[in-house]
Design a protein around this motif. Sequence first.
Motif, PDB file in Angstrom:
ATOM      1  N   PHE A 280       0.649  -1.002   0.000  1.00  0.00           N
ATOM      2  CA  PHE A 280       0.012   0.024  -0.100  1.00  0.00           C
ATOM      3  C   PHE A 280       0.822   1.228  -0.054  1.00  0.00           C
ATOM      4  O   PHE A 280       0.286   2.433   0.059  1.00  0.00           O
ATOM      5  CB  PHE A 280      -0.886  -0.034   1.262  1.00  0.00           C
ATOM      6  CG  PHE A 280      -2.250  -0.728   1.078  1.00  0.00           C
ATOM      7  CD1 PHE A 280      -3.041  -0.830  -0.013  1.00  0.00           C
ATOM      8  CD2 PHE A 280      -2.565  -1.759   1.957  1.00  0.00           C
ATOM      9  CE1 PHE A 280      -4.131  -1.353  -0.179  1.00  0.00           C
ATOM     10  CE2 PHE A 280      -3.674  -2.390   1.837  1.00  0.00           C
ATOM     11  CZ  PHE A 280      -4.302  -2.316   0.780  1.00  0.00           C
ATOM     12  N   VAL A 281       2.152   1.000   0.116  1.00  0.00           N
ATOM     13  CA  VAL A 281       2.964   2.284   0.183  1.00  0.00           C
ATOM     14  C   VAL A 281       3.308   2.776  -1.240  1.00  0.00           C
ATOM     15  O   VAL A 281       3.271   4.003  -1.976  1.00  0.00           O
ATOM     16  CB  VAL A 281       4.325   1.954   0.985  1.00  0.00           C
ATOM     17  CG1 VAL A 281       5.217   3.227   0.810  1.00  0.00           C
ATOM     18  CG2 VAL A 281       3.852   1.966   2.405  1.00  0.00           C
ATOM     19  N   PHE A 282       3.640   1.849  -2.321  1.00  0.00           N
ATOM     20  CA  PHE A 282       4.348   1.875  -3.544  1.00  0.00           C
ATOM     21  C   PHE A 282       3.312   1.842  -4.648  1.00  0.00           C
ATOM     22  O   PHE A 282       3.163   2.713  -5.501  1.00  0.00           O
ATOM     23  CB  PHE A 282       5.470   0.992  -3.852  1.00  0.00           C
ATOM     24  CG  PHE A 282       6.675   1.162  -2.845  1.00  0.00           C
ATOM     25  CD1 PHE A 282       7.351   2.363  -2.773  1.00  0.00           C
ATOM     26  CD2 PHE A 282       6.693   0.311  -1.811  1.00  0.00           C
ATOM     27  CE1 PHE A 282       8.517   2.773  -1.864  1.00  0.00           C
ATOM     28  CE2 PHE A 282       7.848   0.513  -1.083  1.00  0.00           C
ATOM     29  CZ  PHE A 282       8.864   1.784  -1.010  1.00  0.00           C
ATOM     30  N   VAL A 336       8.603 -13.157  -6.499  1.00  0.00           N
ATOM     31  CA  VAL A 336       7.358 -13.579  -6.990  1.00  0.00           C
ATOM     32  C   VAL A 336       6.787 -12.323  -7.611  1.00  0.00           C
ATOM     33  O   VAL A 336       6.152 -12.171  -8.710  1.00  0.00           O
ATOM     34  CB  VAL A 336       6.721 -14.306  -6.196  1.00  0.00           C
ATOM     35  CG1 VAL A 336       5.298 -14.439  -6.733  1.00  0.00           C
ATOM     36  CG2 VAL A 336       7.306 -15.573  -5.559  1.00  0.00           C
ATOM     37  N   THR A 337       6.588 -11.230  -6.649  1.00  0.00           N
ATOM     38  CA  THR A 337       5.886  -9.692  -7.164  1.00  0.00           C
ATOM     39  C   THR A 337       6.602  -9.422  -8.302  1.00  0.00           C
ATOM     40  O   THR A 337       6.341  -8.763  -9.142  1.00  0.00           O
ATOM     41  CB  THR A 337       6.119  -9.013  -5.962  1.00  0.00           C
ATOM     42  OG1 THR A 337       5.334  -9.738  -4.821  1.00  0.00           O
ATOM     43  CG2 THR A 337       5.326  -7.557  -6.228  1.00  0.00           C
ATOM     44  N   GLY A 338       7.950  -9.225  -8.358  1.00  0.00           N
ATOM     45  CA  GLY A 338       9.119  -8.865  -9.344  1.00  0.00           C
ATOM     46  C   GLY A 338       8.743  -9.436 -10.792  1.00  0.00           C
ATOM     47  O   GLY A 338       8.365  -9.037 -11.944  1.00  0.00           O
ATOM     48  N   MET A 339       8.587 -10.741 -10.497  1.00  0.00           N
ATOM     49  CA  MET A 339       8.262 -11.609 -11.889  1.00  0.00           C
ATOM     50  C   MET A 339       6.891 -11.418 -12.261  1.00  0.00           C
ATOM     51  O   MET A 339       6.569 -11.298 -13.724  1.00  0.00           O
ATOM     52  CB  MET A 339       8.558 -13.197 -11.515  1.00  0.00           C
ATOM     53  CG  MET A 339       9.993 -13.308 -11.524  1.00  0.00           C
ATOM     54  SD  MET A 339      10.225 -15.336 -11.277  1.00  0.00           S
ATOM     55  CE  MET A 339       9.516 -15.692 -12.558  1.00  0.00           C
ATOM     56  N   ALA A 340       6.005 -11.357 -11.631  1.00  0.00           N
ATOM     57  CA  ALA A 340       4.685 -10.980 -11.974  1.00  0.00           C
ATOM     58  C   ALA A 340       4.446  -9.623 -12.617  1.00  0.00           C
ATOM     59  O   ALA A 340       3.950  -9.603 -13.607  1.00  0.00           O
ATOM     60  CB  ALA A 340       3.573 -11.383 -10.956  1.00  0.00           C
ATOM     61  N   ASN A 556       4.165  -3.380  -9.789  1.00  0.00           N
ATOM     62  CA  ASN A 556       4.655  -4.461  -9.143  1.00  0.00           C
ATOM     63  C   ASN A 556       6.142  -4.861  -9.241  1.00  0.00           C
ATOM     64  O   ASN A 556       6.591  -5.386  -8.422  1.00  0.00           O
ATOM     65  CB  ASN A 556       3.919  -5.837  -9.656  1.00  0.00           C
ATOM     66  CG  ASN A 556       2.457  -5.746  -9.108  1.00  0.00           C
ATOM     67  OD1 ASN A 556       2.210  -6.418  -7.871  1.00  0.00           O
ATOM     68  ND2 ASN A 556       1.401  -5.514  -9.757  1.00  0.00           N
ATOM     69  N   LEU A 557       6.472  -4.091 -10.371  1.00  0.00           N
ATOM     70  CA  LEU A 557       8.058  -4.260 -10.561  1.00  0.00           C
ATOM     71  C   LEU A 557       8.559  -3.484  -9.332  1.00  0.00           C
ATOM     72  O   LEU A 557       9.817  -3.887  -8.746  1.00  0.00           O
ATOM     73  CB  LEU A 557       8.625  -3.623 -11.857  1.00  0.00           C
ATOM     74  CG  LEU A 557       8.588  -4.706 -12.982  1.00  0.00           C
ATOM     75  CD1 LEU A 557       8.979  -4.061 -14.417  1.00  0.00           C
ATOM     76  CD2 LEU A 557       9.463  -5.687 -12.738  1.00  0.00           C
ATOM     77  N   ILE A 558       8.271  -2.065  -8.955  1.00  0.00           N
ATOM     78  CA  ILE A 558       8.742  -1.432  -7.800  1.00  0.00           C
ATOM     79  C   ILE A 558       8.468  -2.051  -6.650  1.00  0.00           C
ATOM     80  O   ILE A 558       9.287  -1.846  -5.788  1.00  0.00           O
ATOM     81  CB  ILE A 558       8.203  -0.078  -8.120  1.00  0.00           C
ATOM     82  CG1 ILE A 558       8.734   0.632  -9.296  1.00  0.00           C
ATOM     83  CG2 ILE A 558       8.723   0.895  -7.093  1.00  0.00           C
ATOM     84  CD1 ILE A 558       8.166   1.935  -9.795  1.00  0.00           C
ATOM     85  N   LEU A 565       4.132  -7.571  -1.283  1.00  0.00           N
ATOM     86  CA  LEU A 565       3.323  -8.442  -1.783  1.00  0.00           C
ATOM     87  C   LEU A 565       2.718  -8.262  -3.205  1.00  0.00           C
ATOM     88  O   LEU A 565       2.447  -6.887  -3.298  1.00  0.00           O
ATOM     89  CB  LEU A 565       1.908  -8.986  -1.114  1.00  0.00           C
ATOM     90  CG  LEU A 565       2.369  -9.695   0.446  1.00  0.00           C
ATOM     91  CD1 LEU A 565       0.918  -9.403   1.185  1.00  0.00           C
ATOM     92  CD2 LEU A 565       2.531 -10.886   0.170  1.00  0.00           C
ATOM     93  N   PRO A 566       2.318  -9.112  -4.039  1.00  0.00           N
ATOM     94  CA  PRO A 566       1.818  -8.478  -5.379  1.00  0.00           C
ATOM     95  C   PRO A 566       0.183  -7.727  -5.032  1.00  0.00           C
ATOM     96  O   PRO A 566      -0.327  -7.929  -4.383  1.00  0.00           O
ATOM     97  CB  PRO A 566       1.273  -9.720  -6.201  1.00  0.00           C
ATOM     98  CG  PRO A 566       2.385 -11.037  -5.308  1.00  0.00           C
ATOM     99  CD  PRO A 566       2.260 -10.409  -4.017  1.00  0.00           C
ATOM    100  N   ALA A 567       0.374  -6.540  -5.713  1.00  0.00           N
ATOM    101  CA  ALA A 567      -0.792  -5.672  -5.635  1.00  0.00           C
ATOM    102  C   ALA A 567      -1.783  -5.336  -6.904  1.00  0.00           C
ATOM    103  O   ALA A 567      -1.097  -5.075  -8.043  1.00  0.00           O
ATOM    104  CB  ALA A 567      -0.608  -4.463  -5.021  1.00  0.00           C
ATOM    105  N   PHE A 568      -2.962  -5.796  -6.961  1.00  0.00           N
ATOM    106  CA  PHE A 568      -3.620  -5.389  -8.227  1.00  0.00           C
ATOM    107  C   PHE A 568      -5.123  -4.779  -7.914  1.00  0.00           C
ATOM    108  O   PHE A 568      -5.148  -4.455  -6.563  1.00  0.00           O
ATOM    109  CB  PHE A 568      -4.146  -6.791  -9.022  1.00  0.00           C
ATOM    110  CG  PHE A 568      -2.753  -7.390  -9.547  1.00  0.00           C
ATOM    111  CD1 PHE A 568      -2.262  -7.079 -10.706  1.00  0.00           C
ATOM    112  CD2 PHE A 568      -1.999  -8.331  -8.930  1.00  0.00           C
ATOM    113  CE1 PHE A 568      -1.224  -7.655 -11.182  1.00  0.00           C
ATOM    114  CE2 PHE A 568      -0.724  -8.857  -9.463  1.00  0.00           C
ATOM    115  CZ  PHE A 568      -0.342  -8.704 -10.512  1.00  0.00           C
TER     116      PHE A 568
END
Length: 852
Positions: A280-282, A336-340, A556-558, A565-568
């Motif tokens: 929730f920060v980035f 995992v988050t960066g790859m997604a 999600n890369l950042i 965690l992955p964020a959508f």
Amino acid sequence: MTSPSPLPPTSPRRASRTSSRASSTYRDTGGHAPLTPSRLWQSHGPGSSPEDHTSTHSQDCRESSTDEPGYSPRTNPVSFEEDGIHPLLPNRAIPIEDSADAQVEGALEEPPIEEVDERTRLLESYNRGPGCGADPCTHGTLSPRPASPNSPASVDSQYQFGKRHNISTAHNHERGGSGSSRGYSYNGLLSVEGLLGRGNNTKKMSTTQLLAKRAGVKSTRMMYLSYYVPITNWASQYKWSYLKGDLIAALTMASFYIPMALSYASNLGHIPPINGLYSFVFNPLIYAFLGTCPQMVVGPEAAGSLLVGSVVRTSVDIGHSRDEDAEMHARIAGVVTGMAGAVIFVAGLTRLGFLDSVLSRPFLRGFISAIGFVILVDQLIPEMGLNEEAKRIGGVSHGSSVDKIVFLVEHVGSAHGLTTAVSFASFAIIMVCRTLKRRLQPRFPSVAYIPDRFIVVALSAVFAWAFRWDKKGLEILGDVKSSTGSPFPFHWPFVPSYMKHVREAMSTSFLIALLGFFESSVAAKALGGGEGRTGEGLQGMTLSANRELIALGVANLIGGCFMALPAFGGYGRSKVNASTGGRTPMSSIFLSLITIICVLFLLPYFYYLPKGVLSAMVSVVAYSLIEECPHDIKFFIKIRGVSELALMFLIFGATIFYSLPLGVALGMGLSILSLIRHATKPRIQILGKVPGTSVFENAEDNPRSLEFIEGCLIVKIPEPLTFANTGDLKNRLSRLEATGSTNAHPALPRIRPVEHNKNIIFDVHGVTALDGSGTQVLTEIVEGYIDRGVRVFFCRVPARGTPIYTLFEKSGIVETCGGPDHFVGSVEEALKMTELDNADNWYTDHPNEEEA
């Protein structure tokens, strides 16, 4: 005495006989008759083009305007102008010839009469109405008018309605060339508008540039910048009246979802709780800059967090990390988050925004429901205070849902009473508040502002601190801090030493990206562009699936660099934002700022949060994932969707009884196979005529109510022909010829007589695309028919000059069929053409039967 040769049912009178009878224009067709009439024959030939109607229409109009006593065409001849085409009528201005000094600048206003350009002559020649000769023509706007040879109709489509236009170059007019000034150049009109260059000194303008110039856009660079970086668009429209709503919406969301982020990280992702806050920060901040849906708020979701936890558990199981190594778990989550994010970012760059339609609804419903069930079972262990017991036995936390249910049943007597009471009470209170808010919100919208979950979390922490529940065995959150000591540690996820984790997380990251983008697309489509019902919101914020991929990928890369965690985009969270006053992406920025304040200053106050309460909040989310499943099951039972139900239960069972990765692999594999099967199956249809009409319908839907034309097989191809669906096209056509149905089993013998397939008519109106493989297969099919003596006709073919017709010409299909006359405008015309061919063949076989 030899008997006379048989005659056709009606003795035809032939106007002429030529050697090119098969490719004639059939202007006089009243004398032809087939050997076996189909009852479709009329006294006139195939419909002609609008240009062919011109002479008849023009003469009728002249006759109607000269019905006066004493008038005779011989005594009152019609005078023509110098071009010999346009009748000279009273009070008609002679057109101004093109001036050699005329300067065409492509201005939007009409030029004065002294500077007549090609567009003015175009409009003048149209208004002068050469179609009928009357001034003014009273036949309406759609009166037939002869097209200019340089018009798109005559250049791109010389074959209209089964007739070939006789193109004359007498009217071609190019600037600087000779010819009548009445002819106009289509290219000249485009150059007037600025679409084509004027000589060598004028730069060619694109359509976008021309329209931007018309709209008064001063800088196309700024136009593109505001499109691809939406903050440059909405920031200039921001008003102080939006501030209050955005701030209240951010505070409301923070009260709900900051505790939820802690729960997702600790209970589902098996990483430090603070890493849930990083989402929730980035991510909302980046999305506010690049996202196209102003009211959508991105953040961690239960499904993605659970998938991250599955990768962490797998890494522990194979020995790549230890169970207590929180820092390594956080770095795995970052990988995992960066790859997604990388997957979804590359998909956006390659314009794969259609990927949200790849996964079928049964797969998504079965998989999401299975995830909800897995989460519910997982959270029962901490809610009942059985974490230590599960660790003592070993293997429970990494087992399937069935193993955990068995463990809960066997050890229900060992549950901690205080933890169970606090957890279940919190779950019950949140569910009751959730139900009441749903029922009351239509009448009292302000109930959406009540932070029920924040109140439950805050009160439980206060009670745990006041009554020292941690001393009585209640497990609390404890210190919430970064594993490295820095509030926002940065770790690049794609370092070589992490490649082993990359290989483990490849498939899971792809699924996280696909599921996240699907949910984001659903939320974005439901919320729209933020302009509001009355237009009081942001304007010009157009939704774009490809730009959404870019925004979510960058976010999600950042986030992966900070081990978040992955964020959508979540529909529920975004709905809370919209219902509590959020109108612009500023609410997402406020949410990020509030979370940053929490990370920097408020983490000590999270110390006494009971873990059982956080688990109860996650269980509420899990329940929401399952609650829509009965509705879908009921719907598929209603429509007897056996395959959809089978897919749902197969995925659900594989996830519950075995593991989440197996459910993922099985569901994706079956969905892709279903998609391939759907894409490669030809959908050709046999058509029959509705009695008493000129309408043709699919004969397999209701064969008893349709008429079949003797000697003709009418085949409709209602889809593009590509390499994917033409592999089995020949077999489907052979089955259609033999049985009259594509659904018949191939083992059936021939039912349809061979005589009924003497003429094959292809209705290709649905062929909107054609590639090289499809063209090759279609060419082989046509050549096979011609070699067997079958006449082939095509109807409703795209106009000449289009890519599809060009492929027909270059591949030889047009020449093989018998020329352009075998390409007509409707099925009716194709049937008339077959009857003409039958009549020609009859006279060829009986040359002595022609009447004088």
